[in-house]
Structures are given as C-alpha cells and as structure tokens.
Design an enzyme around this catalytic site. Structure first.
Site, PDB file in Angstrom:
ATOM      1  N   HIS A  85      25.361  32.375  43.659  1.00 57.56           N
ATOM      2  CA  HIS A  85      26.366  33.213  43.009  1.00 57.56           C
ATOM      3  C   HIS A  85      26.470  32.860  41.522  1.00 57.56           C
ATOM      4  O   HIS A  85      26.500  33.746  40.663  1.00 57.56           O
ATOM      5  CB  HIS A  85      27.719  33.025  43.716  1.00 57.56           C
ATOM      6  CG  HIS A  85      28.863  33.672  43.034  1.00 57.56           C
ATOM      7  ND1 HIS A  85      29.271  34.957  43.309  1.00 57.56           N
ATOM      8  CD2 HIS A  85      29.711  33.214  42.074  1.00 57.56           C
ATOM      9  CE1 HIS A  85      30.309  35.258  42.549  1.00 57.56           C
ATOM     10  NE2 HIS A  85      30.598  34.214  41.801  1.00 57.56           N
ATOM     11  N   GLU A  86      26.507  31.572  41.213  1.00 60.89           N
ATOM     12  CA  GLU A  86      26.617  31.144  39.812  1.00 60.89           C
ATOM     13  C   GLU A  86      25.361  31.505  39.027  1.00 60.89           C
ATOM     14  O   GLU A  86      25.448  31.912  37.863  1.00 60.89           O
ATOM     15  CB  GLU A  86      26.893  29.634  39.736  1.00 60.89           C
ATOM     16  CG  GLU A  86      28.200  29.197  40.384  1.00 60.89           C
ATOM     17  CD  GLU A  86      29.424  29.944  39.906  1.00 60.89           C
ATOM     18  OE1 GLU A  86      29.441  30.382  38.731  1.00 60.89           O
ATOM     19  OE2 GLU A  86      30.372  30.099  40.682  1.00 60.89           O
ATOM     20  N   GLU A  90      32.255  39.739  39.099  1.00 62.65           N
ATOM     21  CA  GLU A  90      32.285  38.887  40.298  1.00 62.65           C
ATOM     22  C   GLU A  90      31.637  39.601  41.484  1.00 62.65           C
ATOM     23  O   GLU A  90      30.874  38.996  42.236  1.00 62.65           O
ATOM     24  CB  GLU A  90      33.717  38.481  40.648  1.00 62.65           C
ATOM     25  CG  GLU A  90      34.294  37.413  39.758  1.00 62.65           C
ATOM     26  CD  GLU A  90      33.508  36.107  39.799  1.00 62.65           C
ATOM     27  OE1 GLU A  90      33.030  35.695  40.880  1.00 62.65           O
ATOM     28  OE2 GLU A  90      33.361  35.491  38.733  1.00 62.65           O
TER      29      GLU A  90
END
Length: 197
Positions: free
Chosen positions: A87-88, A163
């Site tokens: 995700h990062e 996000e």
C-alpha cells in the site's frame, strides 16, 4: 515542503535508517515488493514506537522512503506486513506524496489569504466608501469563512481518493488483497489499545 518533507517527517519521528543486517525481513519485503512495483529500492526506516504504523515519504520514487514502527513489526505477520508495505509503495508509485504536498500548499495559501483579508478588513477594509459600493464587506466576510473550509474539504477529498487508489494499487503489488484486509483489522484493534502520542 517539496525538497525537505521526507527529511522533516523522518526526523520528527526519530526514524533511523536500517539495512539488511539491521532488519533483514523488513528490507527483504520492501525490496521484493519494490521490484514487483517496478520502483527503485526506497530507503527503509524504523521508528521506536509501540503503536503500529507505517508511511511512505519522499518527493518522487527516486527519493522515496518507507518507515515502519516497532509496533507494526510485532503486530503483523509477514503476509500482512507485505500488504501494508505494498500500500505504501503504491503511494510512492502514484506520487501521492507530491500530490498531497501540492494540495496542502494550496489549502495553506488559501487560508493565509483569508487571514490576510480578515486583518485588512479589521484595519481599514470597512471604510464608508466601501460600504456605499454595496455589500462588499459581507461577501468578503463570507469568503474569509468559507474559503479555508472549502480548501480543507478539497484537500481531504484528494487524500481520501489517493488512499483508495493506494489500496487498489497495493493489492496488485502484493498479489494478495486479503493480507491487507487482515492487517487493517489487526491495526484497528491495536491502535485502540495503544493510542498515538
């Protein structure tokens, strides 16, 4: 902000850069996922904090850094950690740090302009000639209140959409979206037990 945001945030959290000898599992996970994402290997940092957390920073993929806390390393399994790191890395790949910096800069500039307008109104914007022109003071007052709120809402909407895109991109990078979902469940429970300082 563009040039030094990564250094500022890492220093603020007292992050220390780690190598393969310091944190072999973490560095291996980041290296493997960076390869899958076709990204250069980011610098890897550890933060001495029991609260589970991770973030990406850096102005572009060539200057990226991934930071994780001790707490997240103790809380998550290797597969769950892969989901979080993926995700990062998706944030890095999509240049979300740059987009977030630009959005925050615009929001800050709008708030500053509204604040300057407020002081201008207090110290001379309310002269009788302005009143005779018809309602400029009320419109100005409304803008001073509404503009910063609108800027903040736009910034939050951009952040939220980035996000969602990082969730999608991270699932593709990790190859296993279930691990990210499991990690989020664990992180939510753990954050309630150990609130952020």
């Amino acid at each position: 902000s563009y040039w030094f945001s990564d250094k500022i945030v890492l220093k603020m959290y007292h992050a220390r850069e780690v190598t393969r000898s310091d944190a072999p599992e973490l560095v291996q996970v980041v290296e493997e996922l960076a390869g899958r994402a076709e990204l250069p290997m980011p610098r890897v940092y550890m933060i001495a904090n029991p609260q589970p957390n991770a973030f990406a920073t850096g102005r572009d993929p060539q200057h990226a850094a991934i930071a994780v806390t001790d707490g997240i390393m103790r809380t998550l399994t290797r597969d769950e950690l892969r989901g979080v790191i993926a995700h990062e890395l998706a944030h890095v790949k999509h240049r979300d740090i740059l987009i977030g910096t630009i959005a925050a800069t615009f929001a800050g500039a709008i708030s500053m302009l509204a604040n300057m307008a407020q002081w201008a109104m207090i110290f001379g914007g309310g002269r009788s000639s302005d009143r005779e022109e018809g309602g400029g003071g009320i419109g100005g007052l409304a803008m001073m209140i509404v503009a910063p709120i609108a800027a903040m809402l736009v910034q939050m909407a951009i952040s939220r959409s980035r996000e969602f895109q990082a969730d999608e991109g991270g699932a593709k990078i990790a190859g296993n979206p279930v691990s990210r979902a499991n990690a989020l469940g664990k992180l939510e429970t753990r954050v309630e037990q150990i609130p952020m300082d």
